[in-house]
Design a protein around this motif. Structure first.
Motif, mmCIF file in Angstrom:
data_model
loop_
_atom_site.group_PDB
_atom_site.id
_atom_site.type_symbol
_atom_site.label_atom_id
_atom_site.label_comp_id
_atom_site.label_asym_id
_atom_site.label_seq_id
_atom_site.Cartn_x
_atom_site.Cartn_y
_atom_site.Cartn_z
ATOM 1 N N GLY A 28 -1.772 -6.708 25.882
ATOM 2 C CA GLY A 28 -1.547 -6.235 27.199
ATOM 3 C C GLY A 28 -2.602 -4.950 27.591
ATOM 4 N N LEU A 29 -3.548 -4.579 26.809
ATOM 5 C CA LEU A 29 -4.412 -3.397 27.226
ATOM 6 C C LEU A 29 -5.484 -4.186 27.920
ATOM 7 N N PRO A 30 -6.321 -3.371 28.803
ATOM 8 C CA PRO A 30 -7.609 -3.727 29.393
ATOM 9 C C PRO A 30 -8.456 -4.295 28.210
ATOM 10 N N LEU A 31 -9.100 -5.402 28.609
ATOM 11 C CA LEU A 31 -10.338 -5.743 27.521
ATOM 12 C C LEU A 31 -11.445 -4.761 27.276
ATOM 13 N N THR A 32 -11.917 -4.589 26.168
ATOM 14 C CA THR A 32 -12.791 -3.652 25.767
ATOM 15 C C THR A 32 -14.167 -4.167 26.583
ATOM 16 N N PRO A 33 -14.814 -3.120 27.420
ATOM 17 C CA PRO A 33 -16.103 -3.534 27.914
ATOM 18 C C PRO A 33 -16.965 -3.978 26.915
ATOM 19 N N ASN A 34 -18.138 -4.766 27.303
ATOM 20 C CA ASN A 34 -18.960 -5.207 26.385
ATOM 21 C C ASN A 34 -19.867 -4.374 25.937
ATOM 22 N N SER A 35 -20.216 -3.219 26.818
ATOM 23 C CA SER A 35 -21.050 -2.287 26.468
ATOM 24 C C SER A 35 -20.608 -1.381 25.016
ATOM 25 N N ILE A 36 -19.206 -1.142 25.077
ATOM 26 C CA ILE A 36 -18.472 -0.475 24.032
ATOM 27 C C ILE A 36 -18.623 -1.437 22.985
ATOM 28 N N LYS A 37 -18.606 -2.497 23.028
ATOM 29 C CA LYS A 37 -18.629 -3.379 21.791
ATOM 30 C C LYS A 37 -19.944 -3.324 21.211
ATOM 31 N N ILE A 38 -21.317 -3.390 22.055
ATOM 32 C CA ILE A 38 -22.444 -3.262 21.684
ATOM 33 C C ILE A 38 -22.673 -1.997 21.080
ATOM 34 N N LEU A 39 -22.085 -0.902 21.493
ATOM 35 C CA LEU A 39 -22.474 0.673 20.997
ATOM 36 C C LEU A 39 -21.895 0.563 19.660
ATOM 37 N N GLY A 40 -20.683 -0.073 19.389
ATOM 38 C CA GLY A 40 -20.174 -0.187 18.030
ATOM 39 C C GLY A 40 -20.666 -0.800 17.002
ATOM 40 N N ARG A 41 -21.240 -2.133 17.348
ATOM 41 C CA ARG A 41 -22.149 -2.944 16.477
ATOM 42 C C ARG A 41 -23.347 -2.305 16.274
ATOM 43 N N PHE A 42 -24.135 -1.604 17.169
ATOM 44 C CA PHE A 42 -25.277 -0.740 16.988
ATOM 45 C C PHE A 42 -25.206 0.221 15.792
ATOM 46 N N GLN A 43 -24.105 0.807 15.463
ATOM 47 C CA GLN A 43 -24.409 1.745 14.768
ATOM 48 C C GLN A 43 -24.700 1.516 13.279
ATOM 49 N N ILE A 44 -24.233 0.226 12.628
ATOM 50 C CA ILE A 44 -24.898 -0.046 11.382
ATOM 51 C C ILE A 44 -26.379 -0.490 11.457
ATOM 52 N N LEU A 45 -27.016 -0.536 12.509
ATOM 53 C CA LEU A 45 -28.396 -0.625 12.614
ATOM 54 C C LEU A 45 -29.072 0.808 12.436
#
Length: 863
Positions: A28-45
């Motif tokens: 029921g919550l708004p979808l997470t913006p793709n930029s936020i998803k990318i920002l999270g995945r970036f961290q392991i790099l």
């Protein structure tokens, strides 16, 4: 972290796919913006470190789903090498092939593929060695699902990738993620790249003189095998005989040993045969010896602005708002507008960030400052040509110090060296942390302050974090509400890590349960150690027993009630007027303070304030949170005193802005005025193992450790029933605390306080309320006698007499009420609190505890 050396900081930008605004997720919550998803995945790099890969440093999220990536960069690339038109030797081809495959193999071990391998992304350092760039784009974009452009260059893509066709972001909106490419697609790209190198040589060399060696031809055939099933992986290709011929030129890569592990960090330490090689040349650029992460952090502090840099290079081009509208819809339904804006496609240009402004800012820092001495006797203040300015900087507000480029450089250098010597230099870490903690190294410093040691990764890996447990549902409900204003913690990767760390704690503490608020406690540790779940878990597991012992029992009512009662006594001790008012209107701590202490204020304050608060909290013992609570109330004092119950409830439902630096400063002052035994709790953490002095060395200061950690004697505080504790408005202190604070010697006289005593212990006055006859038979040296029956009138007011006038002159000191019966002393103390006397406490056990010490004195007879 390896030194920066000849590397540069490079920045590039791209857009994530925009999501529709009218669609919500299954929760029921708004979808997470793709930029936020990318920002999270970036961290392991940021953790991927290898000699053949350019390190990723940071990612910044801007408007309209724009992302700016900062990474290690070099000016030369293989593309420049090709354009030069010079013949390439066989050895050079094999060297490039081997070094690229080394980087690809390392990526594959971490579950990553390049997919954008091309000459422009094969950079060359000053020694001519390969450095692969843009290798993380495919991973951070979820294999291209979160962007509108394809990942890779058509000329270099493998046939199976071309055959599959482009994947559209709309195809992934219903959970249909594209099938990721495997390691073999990069081998095809490598083959094309090597073939081009050979072609360049063929084009500029007379045909009769050019002959491609058989081993290179074999290598190319393996790389350019059409069927993926027959094409080797990078790991398999490294075993090719042609590449084995050059493998002896390279030393196998060893991953650096982490700070918290069971391995020796100096196991592979090598020193040059000539020790003079370690000495720096006169013209050496000391900043290049620091890690690229440090340099970027300082670059930002010195005024670096990524968007401004990209705008100056015309990579980012601003447009009037009217030009950004997609189209116009007329009344008759006819649509006019612009086509797709090509600026939203990938521009893989990388610009080099200028360090001139940073170097100019640090021009007065001498070379010695980059190599501080760690002797305990050395001054903690950094040394440079502007040492007077730096000495003055220590007195500036913390927010200013954290933005001072020169000051932060010297603090980072110092803490970096101290942490490398941890735990040997643990005491000095504590000493320097009392000044301040550099934000860049806050995560590791907190771990050192919490005493984290050993192989934490192995312990964390051994915890079952996958098997479903009853707590899973509550964790799933709490995480989307925990500090979700933060981009990192609100990302899917952040949620996943939250679940794993919280579940690991629940599973590894079967005697405790998950209470709401545990997620808030986890948030600071996860944020600071986002790429090290094991360290986040270890810090959390060390923090909870120290400050929240047994708070997470299934039935924690007795622990909470004792904690809140002691907090009420602390309010009365430090601010009796406020305590009287809150009690009169019935605004008790049960109504507002449980979320404070259950989450150690993480539910109340945003993360940036928690960092400053916990920097000091971790230096204190388990009673320090009481002082923080009182300091918060004192900031709201005027509003609380002016309002009734309903207004106070509304005030705390939306807590006003709290000056956190003032809160910390006042908390320390309250802490220093609070006798150690006054905050005694029988449900606090049991005494630690002998020899653990909480990091303060062999001679800990008066407030360095918990009262519970001190050896118990006949003069120690006795545990009370909760009902008895609640009946007393003032705290009790132990007889040993009174003896220590009064500096009583065996001769029965007060010792003259030393300078150290004045600064570390509160001034104290013992008030004996026994009859004058009992007082004359023996009393505490330096105490005054105010018989109980003569002190207060029928209405509870303080009667004016010589004895009470003397008491008035000592107002502001810690007043210890002494009597035969403790209940009588408690009543006397309650009367003093009612007339707004601060710092009133009761001697636990009364005068009887002092009779066998030999410290009581008898007044000399009058002649």
């Amino acid at each position: 972290m390896p030194p920066m050396k000849d590397a540069r900081l490079g920045a590039s930008t791209f857009f994530a796919s925009a999501l529709p605004h009218d669609i919500c997720g299954s929760n029921g919550l708004p979808l997470t913006p793709n930029s936020i998803k990318i920002l999270g995945r970036f961290q392991i790099l940021k953790t991927v470190s290898h000699p053949r890969l350019c390190r990723y440093v940071d990612i910044s999220r801007g408007k309209h789903e724009r992302l700016i990536v900062v990474a290690e960069h070099y000016e030369r690339s293989l593309e420049d090498f090709q354009r030069a038109g010079k013949p390439v030797s066989q050895d050079k081809v094999l060297q490039v092939a081997y070094e690229i495959l080394e980087g690809l193999e390392f990526m594959n071990k971490h579950g990553m593929m390049h997919r954008a391998l091309a000459p422009r992304n094969v950079l060359m350092d000053c020694r001519g060695n390969v450095k692969l760039a843009k290798f993380g784009l495919y991973h951070m974009t979820n294999h291209g699902a979160d962007v509108d452009f394809p990942i890779g260059y058509p000329s270099y893509l493998a046939p199976e990738v071309i055959a599959k066709g482009p994947s559209r972001p709309s195809d992934c909106s219903h959970g249909e993620l594209p099938r990721p490419s495997g390691p073999k697609v990069d081998v095809w790209s490598l083959g094309i790249l090597l073939f081009e190198l050979c072609v360049v040589s063929w084009l500029i060399t007379p045909e009769y003189q050019f002959e491609l060696p058989e081993n290179v031809l074999t290598l190319l055939r393996k790389c350019l095998t059409f069927q993926p099933s027959r094409r080797p992986t990078p790991s398999e290709l490294l075993k090719d005989p042609a590449l084995q011929e050059v493998s002896h030129l390279y030393t196998p890569f060893r991953k650096p040993v982490s700070l918290f592990s069971s391995s020796l960090r100096c196991a592979y330490l090598e020193l040059p045969e000539d020790i003079s090689e370690l000495c720096q040349d006169e013209g050496e650029e000391y900043l290049a010896e620091r890690s690229i992460e440090e340099v970027y952090h300082l670059w930002c502090l010195a005024g670096g602005d990524l968007e401004k840099e990209l705008t100056n290079k015309e990579i980012i081009q601003s447009k009037p708002p009217i030009c950004t509208l997609p189209n116009f819809l007329l009344e008759d339904g006819e649509c006019f507008g612009q086509g797709r804006d090509r600026s939203f496609l990938l521009d893989d240009t990388t610009i080099t960030l200028s360090l001139c402004q940073l170097k100019n800012r640090l021009k007065d820092v001498t070379g010695e400052a980059y190599y501080p001495l760690l002797d305990d006797e050395q001054s903690s203040l950094p040394q440079s040509n502007s040492s007077s300015e730096l000495s003055a900087a220590v007195a500036l507000p913390l927010v200013i110090r954290e933005r001072d480029t020169e000051y932060q450089l010297l603090r980072i250098v110092l803490f970096d060296r101290l942490l490398q010597a941890y735990p040997y230099k643990k005491n000095q870490v504590w000493k320097e942390a009392r000044v301040d903690i550099p934000p860049l190294l806050r995560g590791l410093t907190w771990a050192a302050l919490l005493g984290i040691e050993g192989d934490i990764q192995a312990k964390y890996d051994g915890i079952d974090k996958d098997t479903p447990i009853p707590t899973d549902r509550q964790i799933e409900v709490d995480i989307p509400r925990c500090h979700q204003y933060d981009e990192l913690l609100s990302s899917p990767q952040g949620h996943m890590k939250f679940r794993r760390v919280l579940k690991a704690w629940v599973v590894s503490h079967p005697d405790l349960v998950y209470w709401q608020g545990l997620d808030s406690l986890c948030a600071p540790f996860l944020y600071l150690n986002f790429n090290n779940e094991a360290l986040a878990y270890a810090c959390m597991s060390a923090f909870i027993p120290k400050y929240l012992y047994n708070f997470f029992l299934k039935d924690n009512s007795h622990v909470i009630q004792e904690y809140l009662t002691v907090f009420s006594q602390m309010i009365a001790f430090h601010d009796p007027e406020l305590s009287n008012h809150l009690n009169e209107i019935g605004f008790i701590p049960d109504l507002y303070a449980i979320p404070w202490f259950l989450t150690m204020f993480t539910h109340v304050f945003p993360l940036h304030k928690i960092f400053h608060l916990w920097d000091t909290l971790l230096l204190g013992n388990s009673s320090f949170p009481f002082c923080i609570g009182v300091a918060i109330l004192q900031q709201l004092r005027d509003r609380l005193l002016a309002n009734g119950f309903n207004e106070c409830i509304l005030l705390f439902s939306d807590l006003p802005e709290i000056d956190i630096e003032r809160c910390v400063r006042e908390s320390i002052n309250l802490f220093c005025w609070t006798p150690k035994s006054a905050t005694y709790r029988q449900h606090a953490q049991p005494p630690k193992v002998a020899g653990d002095n909480n990091g303060f060395g062999k001679t800990p200061s008066y407030y360095s450790s918990d009262y519970q950690d001190l050896p118990k004697t006949d003069l120690s505080r006795e545990p009370l029933k909760l009902s008895e504790l609640k009946a007393e408005s003032s705290p009790r202190i132990s007889a040993e605390d009174l003896i220590d604070l009064c500096e009583l010697s065996g001769s029965g006289h007060c010792k003259a306080p030393t300078k150290k005593t004045k600064s570390s212990k509160p001034k104290i006055l013992a008030v004996d309320i026994r009859s004058s006859e009992d007082f004359s038979r023996g009393h505490i040296p330096g105490s005054i006698n105010i018989p109980y029956s003569t002190a207060f009138g029928p209405d509870g007011e303080l009667v004016q007499c010589p004895a009470t006038s003397t008491l008035q002159s000592f107002r502001g000191r810690v007043i210890v009420i002494v009597s035969h019966a403790v209940m009588r002393a408690a009543t006397f103390a309650a009367h003093l609190v009612k007339v707004n006397y601060p710092r009133v406490c009761i001697l636990d056990g009364g005068i009887n505890k002092m009779k066998f010490t030999g410290l009581l004195t008898v007044p000399s007879p009058q002649i």
